[in-house]
Design a protein around this motif. Structure first.
Motif, mmCIF file in Angstrom:
data_model
loop_
_atom_site.group_PDB
_atom_site.id
_atom_site.type_symbol
_atom_site.label_atom_id
_atom_site.label_comp_id
_atom_site.label_asym_id
_atom_site.label_seq_id
_atom_site.Cartn_x
_atom_site.Cartn_y
_atom_site.Cartn_z
ATOM 1 N N ASP A 319 0.839 -1.212 0.000
ATOM 2 C CA ASP A 319 0.000 0.000 0.000
ATOM 3 C C ASP A 319 0.870 1.256 0.000
ATOM 4 O OD1 ASP A 319 -2.231 -1.534 -0.029
ATOM 5 O OD2 ASP A 319 -2.721 -1.275 2.105
ATOM 6 N N ARG A 320 1.941 1.232 0.789
ATOM 7 C CA ARG A 320 2.817 2.405 0.819
ATOM 8 C C ARG A 320 3.497 2.621 -0.534
ATOM 9 N NH1 ARG A 320 5.637 1.225 6.723
ATOM 10 N NH2 ARG A 320 3.815 1.819 7.981
ATOM 11 N N VAL A 321 3.805 1.527 -1.198
ATOM 12 C CA VAL A 321 4.400 1.653 -2.538
ATOM 13 C C VAL A 321 3.401 2.311 -3.490
ATOM 14 C CG1 VAL A 321 5.162 0.337 -4.547
ATOM 15 C CG2 VAL A 321 6.030 -0.230 -2.272
ATOM 16 N N LEU A 322 2.142 1.883 -3.400
ATOM 17 C CA LEU A 322 1.123 2.487 -4.267
ATOM 18 C C LEU A 322 0.963 3.977 -3.980
ATOM 19 C CD1 LEU A 322 -1.619 -0.303 -4.184
ATOM 20 C CD2 LEU A 322 -0.086 0.274 -6.078
ATOM 21 N N MET A 323 1.026 4.352 -2.706
ATOM 22 C CA MET A 323 0.934 5.773 -2.357
ATOM 23 C C MET A 323 2.122 6.537 -2.923
ATOM 24 S SD MET A 323 -0.316 5.124 1.585
ATOM 25 C CE MET A 323 -0.221 6.838 2.077
ATOM 26 N N ALA A 324 3.317 5.937 -2.822
ATOM 27 C CA ALA A 324 4.501 6.606 -3.356
ATOM 28 C C ALA A 324 4.436 6.710 -4.880
ATOM 29 C CB ALA A 324 5.754 5.843 -2.932
ATOM 30 N N VAL A 325 3.917 5.654 -5.524
ATOM 31 C CA VAL A 325 3.759 5.690 -6.979
ATOM 32 C C VAL A 325 2.784 6.788 -7.392
ATOM 33 C CG1 VAL A 325 2.816 4.411 -8.940
ATOM 34 C CG2 VAL A 325 4.399 3.297 -7.369
ATOM 35 N N ALA A 326 1.683 6.919 -6.620
ATOM 36 C CA ALA A 326 0.688 7.954 -6.928
ATOM 37 C C ALA A 326 1.326 9.340 -6.868
ATOM 38 C CB ALA A 326 -0.492 7.859 -5.954
ATOM 39 N N GLU A 327 2.130 9.575 -5.833
ATOM 40 C CA GLU A 327 2.802 10.879 -5.725
ATOM 41 C C GLU A 327 3.774 11.081 -6.878
ATOM 42 O OE1 GLU A 327 4.668 11.059 -1.952
ATOM 43 O OE2 GLU A 327 2.792 11.008 -0.812
ATOM 44 N N ARG A 328 4.499 10.031 -7.226
ATOM 45 C CA ARG A 328 5.481 10.146 -8.308
ATOM 46 C C ARG A 328 4.786 10.426 -9.642
ATOM 47 N NH1 ARG A 328 10.569 7.707 -8.180
ATOM 48 N NH2 ARG A 328 10.428 7.838 -5.906
ATOM 49 N N LEU A 329 3.691 9.747 -9.901
ATOM 50 C CA LEU A 329 2.957 9.962 -11.152
ATOM 51 C C LEU A 329 2.337 11.363 -11.191
ATOM 52 C CD1 LEU A 329 1.149 6.522 -11.610
ATOM 53 C CD2 LEU A 329 3.110 7.387 -12.891
ATOM 54 N N ALA A 371 10.154 8.552 -14.257
ATOM 55 C CA ALA A 371 9.921 8.933 -12.853
ATOM 56 C C ALA A 371 9.812 7.702 -11.965
ATOM 57 C CB ALA A 371 8.651 9.781 -12.747
ATOM 58 N N LEU A 372 9.231 6.630 -12.492
ATOM 59 C CA LEU A 372 9.054 5.417 -11.689
ATOM 60 C C LEU A 372 10.305 4.563 -11.630
ATOM 61 C CD1 LEU A 372 5.445 4.343 -12.730
ATOM 62 C CD2 LEU A 372 6.188 5.464 -10.633
ATOM 63 N N LYS A 373 11.281 4.847 -12.471
ATOM 64 C CA LYS A 373 12.502 4.032 -12.454
ATOM 65 C C LYS A 373 13.373 4.338 -11.243
ATOM 66 C CE LYS A 373 12.861 3.029 -17.395
ATOM 67 N NZ LYS A 373 13.618 3.240 -18.650
ATOM 68 N N GLN A 374 13.171 5.504 -10.643
ATOM 69 C CA GLN A 374 13.930 5.831 -9.439
ATOM 70 C C GLN A 374 13.342 5.055 -8.259
ATOM 71 O OE1 GLN A 374 16.641 7.697 -9.649
ATOM 72 N NE2 GLN A 374 16.242 7.856 -11.855
ATOM 73 N N PRO A 375 14.189 4.486 -7.401
ATOM 74 C CA PRO A 375 13.669 3.722 -6.247
ATOM 75 C C PRO A 375 12.707 4.560 -5.412
ATOM 76 C CG PRO A 375 16.027 3.415 -6.481
ATOM 77 C CD PRO A 375 15.648 4.486 -7.461
ATOM 78 N N LEU A 376 11.680 3.887 -4.909
ATOM 79 C CA LEU A 376 10.662 4.575 -4.114
ATOM 80 C C LEU A 376 11.039 4.525 -2.644
ATOM 81 C CD1 LEU A 376 7.560 2.984 -5.866
ATOM 82 C CD2 LEU A 376 8.402 5.312 -6.182
ATOM 83 N N LYS A 377 10.898 5.658 -1.999
ATOM 84 C CA LYS A 377 11.184 5.707 -0.569
ATOM 85 C C LYS A 377 9.902 5.388 0.185
ATOM 86 C CE LYS A 377 14.836 9.158 -1.069
ATOM 87 N NZ LYS A 377 15.290 10.528 -0.720
ATOM 88 N N VAL A 378 9.918 4.284 0.906
ATOM 89 C CA VAL A 378 8.758 3.846 1.673
ATOM 90 C C VAL A 378 9.106 3.940 3.149
ATOM 91 C CG1 VAL A 378 7.178 1.949 2.136
ATOM 92 C CG2 VAL A 378 8.074 2.295 -0.172
ATOM 93 N N THR A 379 8.223 4.555 3.905
ATOM 94 C CA THR A 379 8.494 4.798 5.328
ATOM 95 C C THR A 379 8.863 3.513 6.057
ATOM 96 O OG1 THR A 379 6.878 6.583 5.260
ATOM 97 C CG2 THR A 379 7.538 5.789 7.434
ATOM 98 N N GLY A 380 10.003 3.546 6.751
ATOM 99 C CA GLY A 380 10.426 2.412 7.557
ATOM 100 C C GLY A 380 10.910 1.225 6.766
ATOM 101 N N GLN A 381 11.109 1.401 5.480
ATOM 102 C CA GLN A 381 11.508 0.285 4.638
ATOM 103 C C GLN A 381 12.691 0.697 3.772
ATOM 104 O OE1 GLN A 381 10.049 -2.804 4.619
ATOM 105 N NE2 GLN A 381 8.660 -2.149 6.279
ATOM 106 N N LEU A 382 13.391 -0.328 3.286
ATOM 107 C CA LEU A 382 14.426 -0.051 2.302
ATOM 108 C C LEU A 382 13.770 0.441 1.028
ATOM 109 C CD1 LEU A 382 16.655 -3.220 2.848
ATOM 110 C CD2 LEU A 382 17.124 -0.873 3.621
ATOM 111 N N PRO A 383 14.487 1.218 0.228
ATOM 112 C CA PRO A 383 13.892 1.690 -1.029
ATOM 113 C C PRO A 383 13.364 0.523 -1.853
ATOM 114 C CG PRO A 383 15.959 2.797 -0.601
ATOM 115 C CD PRO A 383 15.853 1.723 0.427
ATOM 116 N N VAL A 384 12.235 0.755 -2.499
ATOM 117 C CA VAL A 384 11.574 -0.274 -3.301
ATOM 118 C C VAL A 384 11.662 0.122 -4.770
ATOM 119 C CG1 VAL A 384 9.398 -1.454 -3.770
ATOM 120 C CG2 VAL A 384 10.017 -0.850 -1.425
ATOM 121 N N GLN A 385 11.996 -0.833 -5.593
ATOM 122 C CA GLN A 385 12.116 -0.580 -7.026
ATOM 123 C C GLN A 385 10.961 -1.275 -7.756
ATOM 124 O OE1 GLN A 385 14.881 1.112 -8.908
ATOM 125 N NE2 GLN A 385 13.059 1.112 -10.215
#
Length: 711
Positions: A319-329, A371-385
């Motif tokens: 879910d956090r990845v989806l939120m980060a993707v939404a912001e990135r898009l 924009a999505l190729k950059q690793p996503l910063k997810v709270t409390g987690q390692l960056p997600v690609q």
């Protein structure tokens, strides 16, 4: 005249001039009193004038006030005059008549004055009662208006506020004096529509009696209050506009709730982006009334590898990845002005409905991809690609259809996925036809077995040494009611993607075993997909089909393509194949050499046979000589297979030259049109192949090797 006669005359006079409703007793009693007063007034010492005045009062007291009454009384006294007898009494009688007239007149006057006073007093009392009632009514009305839960204001026709109740003062935050200093026209809101003030102008001009609307106002503290406004025109007695009465209900809470519900209904709760409903509304609006030469574009975005993130790191991280993707898009689409929405899961869309000349959809899509190729910063987690694939459709807005646009974008997205993911693919109308067919096929796969539209045809595999049938391969056909007979290439891959392959594979297994039991064929080959190998019921399905057909398991040959074998990394499907060979079924590696030719794969499972891909014979079609390199490679593969006791089948043999060639390199079995075409099973289907196969009985045919069980 005797007293008795005098009484009778008075009675007669009273009856002719008195109240007709009075009784005889009343007349007689009054006549006696009048007679007594008359006689008493005529005595020598009596005051005749006074007696006459008394007579007059008695008549008035008896309500004999009409002129006729005094005339009748004068007549009674006049009749009595001849009987008086002397001058003194005649003078007394004259004075009595005068006193009667004066007394009657005075009594009437007093009566009139008394009646007027009574009327005056009654009128005064009535006026006081009305005034008091009006005062009480006005007080009640003011209390009612002042305590009303809705705001009420009265203004003149110029817009000056004259009165406003407490509710309205609280609603707007102004005191009554402050409101009186503000004209109605000044209670505006920046977002007021022209329609509201046009109606107001019509009302104060007398062209409209009332209007109702929902209107925003700005309170004294700057907050916005929503009202349900009703304005009514009050006219003067001449019918001219005089006042206006406004009634306002505070509906701010209701409007806020409506806006909240509307927002929740049109936005994704996880990412805050517009959802499918709002996106389609905007798309419908864009195509409904487009400008000249206006174009629109839809970018269909699907994340690559999101399922892996969800499965490996949990739904919370997903879910956090989806939120980060939404912001990135959203950030990536901002320069183009595109509307970004989340449809479902990891599916996003972007709508470009204006300014396409400046923002090319393909360029916007590439920017979003970058924009999505950059690793996503997810709270409390390692960056997600995560990556993404994007399908793009751009077309003229005029005449476009929202559903077709979304379908075209979806098809373009699938093309991007099939092309290897992580890329942008623009919609191709020519490709769309094929994809639509695939879509239609996918939609009709459920229930395919139950509808009885499947059929099997069988192509013999011929032993090259003696021309006898080695086995038959069951080939699936879909007798589509509209498209005709469809080969497996048209639907098997789709069926594997949506799990429809399981009931289809079960039907093929049952049908092939049943047909084999009713034929003279030595064995039957069936093709098995990787999804079947992962099914926990597959082994039981094989056992059941063999038992029902009363077949020896060795008569069943399970074909698995080399590409499937290369992807069998899990122990479950390998265990399934081991179980099948343990039952006695034979394993056949199909299409060997189609891009892999992985010899290591031959060591992973207990194979019995190897089928060389027909592609190796492609270069020899049309009578061309075999490529020496291909020939040496195949010869080596055949020797290698023979060295580990595998039977080798050459697929796709269509000509006599190819038949000679596969014999020359040592193949054991041949399959192809040269020997026999695939045919449907009938009880009379021969167990021997056609003329091409019989030719393989020639002395030059290579002897079939002895097949040894690997176990």
């Amino acid at each position: 005249m005797t007293q008795k006669r005098l009484i009778a005359d008075w009675e007669q006079a009273l009856r002719e001039s008195g109240d007709p409703l009075a009784s005889e007793h009343d007349f007689a009693h009054l006549a006696e009193r009048l007679s007594s007063v008359t006689l008493a007034g005529l005595t020598p010492t009596a005051d005749a004038d006074k007696a006459g005045r008394r007579l007059g009062r008695l008549l008035v007291d008896a309500h004999l006030t009409a002129p006729n009454a005094i005339g009748q009384a004068m007549t009674v006294l006049a009749r009595y005059a001849p009987d008086v007898g002397d001058l003194h009494r005649e003078q007394q009688l004259v004075r009595m008549q005068g006193g009667l007239a004066a007394g009657h007149a005075a009594a009437v006057q007093r009566l009139l004055l008394a009646q007027q006073e009574a009327i005056h007093q009654a009128s005064t009392a009535a006026r006081d009662d009305v005034a008091r009632a009006l005062s009480e009514s006005e007080a009640r009305w003011r209390t009612l208006v002042d305590q009303a839960p809705v705001g009420i204001a009265i203004g003149d026709i110029e817009g000056n506020v004259l009165e406003a109740n407490s509710s309205l003062q609280r609603m707007f935050g102004y005191s009554l004096e402050e409101m009186r200093g503000i004209r109605v026209q000044e209670f505006t809101h920046p977002d007021d529509t022209e329609d509201i003030w046009e109606q107001y102008a019509d009302l104060v001009a007398g062209r409209l009696e009332e209007f109702r609307t929902e209107k925003r106002y700005v309170r004294k503290d700057g907050e916005v209050v929503w009202t349900n406004l009703s304005v009514t025109l009050i006219r003067d007695p001449d019918g001219e506009p005089a006042f206006q009465v406004a009634v306002m209900e505070d509906i701010t809470d209701r409007r806020l709730l409506q806006e909240k519900l509307r927002h929740e209904a049109t936005h994704d709760p996880l990412t805050g982006l517009p959802n499918r409903v709002l996106f389609l509304q905007r798309l419908d609006r864009a195509v409904a009334d487009p400008g000249p030469d206006e174009r629109i574009a839809v970018l269909f975005i699907d994340l690559d590898g999101f399922k892996f993130v969800n499965d490996s790191r949990g739904h919370i991280v997903g879910d956090r990845v989806l939120m980060a993707v939404a912001e990135r898009l959203t950030e990536g689409a901002r320069p183009s002005g595109a509307l970004v929405a989340r449809l479902a899961g990891d599916e996003f869309v972007a709508l470009l409905s204006s300014g396409l000349s400046e923002a090319t959809p393909m360029r916007v899509a590439e920017d979003l991809l970058a924009a999505l190729k950059q690793p996503l910063k997810v709270t409390g987690q390692l960056p997600v690609q995560v990556g993404a694939s994007i399908g793009v459709v751009e077309l003229a807005a005029a005449g476009a259809n929202s559903a077709e646009i979304m379908q075209a974008a979806d098809l373009a997205l699938h093309a991007a996925k099939e092309a290897g993911k992580g890329r942008v693919v623009e919609h191709d109308p020519q490709r769309r036809a094929g994809q639509l067919t695939r879509f239609q096929v996918a939609m009709q796969l459920p229930g395919l077995v139950e509808r009885g539209e499947l059929a099997l045809v069988y192509q013999p595999l011929v032993r090259l040494d003696d021309g006898e049938v080695h086995s038959v391969e069951a080939l699936l056909r879909w007798n589509h009611p509209h498209m005709g007979s469809l080969s497996p290439d048209m639907f098997i891959r789709i069926a594997e993607e949506n799990a429809a392959i399981l009931p289809i594979g079960r039907w093929v297994l049952d049908r092939a075993c049943a047909d084999l039991a009713a034929s003279a064929w030595p064995a039957v080959n069936i093709n098995v997909s990787v999804r079947q190998l992962y099914s926990p019921q597959f082994v039981d399905d094989v056992r059941r089909a063999l038992d029902l057909a009363e077949l020896d398991p060795s008569m069943l040959r399970v074909e698995i393509t080399e590409s499937v074998v290369m992807n069998l990394d899990d122990p479950e499907p390998v265990a399934v194949l081991d179980t099948l060979t343990g039952l006695g079924a034979r394993l056949v590696m199909d299409d060997f050499g189609t891009g892999y030719s992985n010899l290591a794969a031959l060591r992973r499972l207990p194979w019995d046979e190897l089928k060389l891909a027909g592609a190796f014979l492609e270069s020899t079609r049309g009578g061309r000589p075999w490529n020496p390199t291909d020939q040496r490679i195949l010869s080596t593969l055949v020797d290698l297979a023979h060295s580990i006791d595998l039977l080798v089948t050459a697929e796709g043999v269509e000509t006599a030259e190819q038949d000679e060639q596969v014999r020359a390199i040592g193949c054991d079995v041949g399959q192809g049109w040269y020997y026999a075409r695939a045919e449907a099973f009938t009880p009379s289907t021969p167990a021997r192949p056609g003329p091409g196969a019989r030719r393989r009985t020639s002395p030059d045919t290579a002897p079939i090797p002895k097949i040894q069980s690997p176990r």
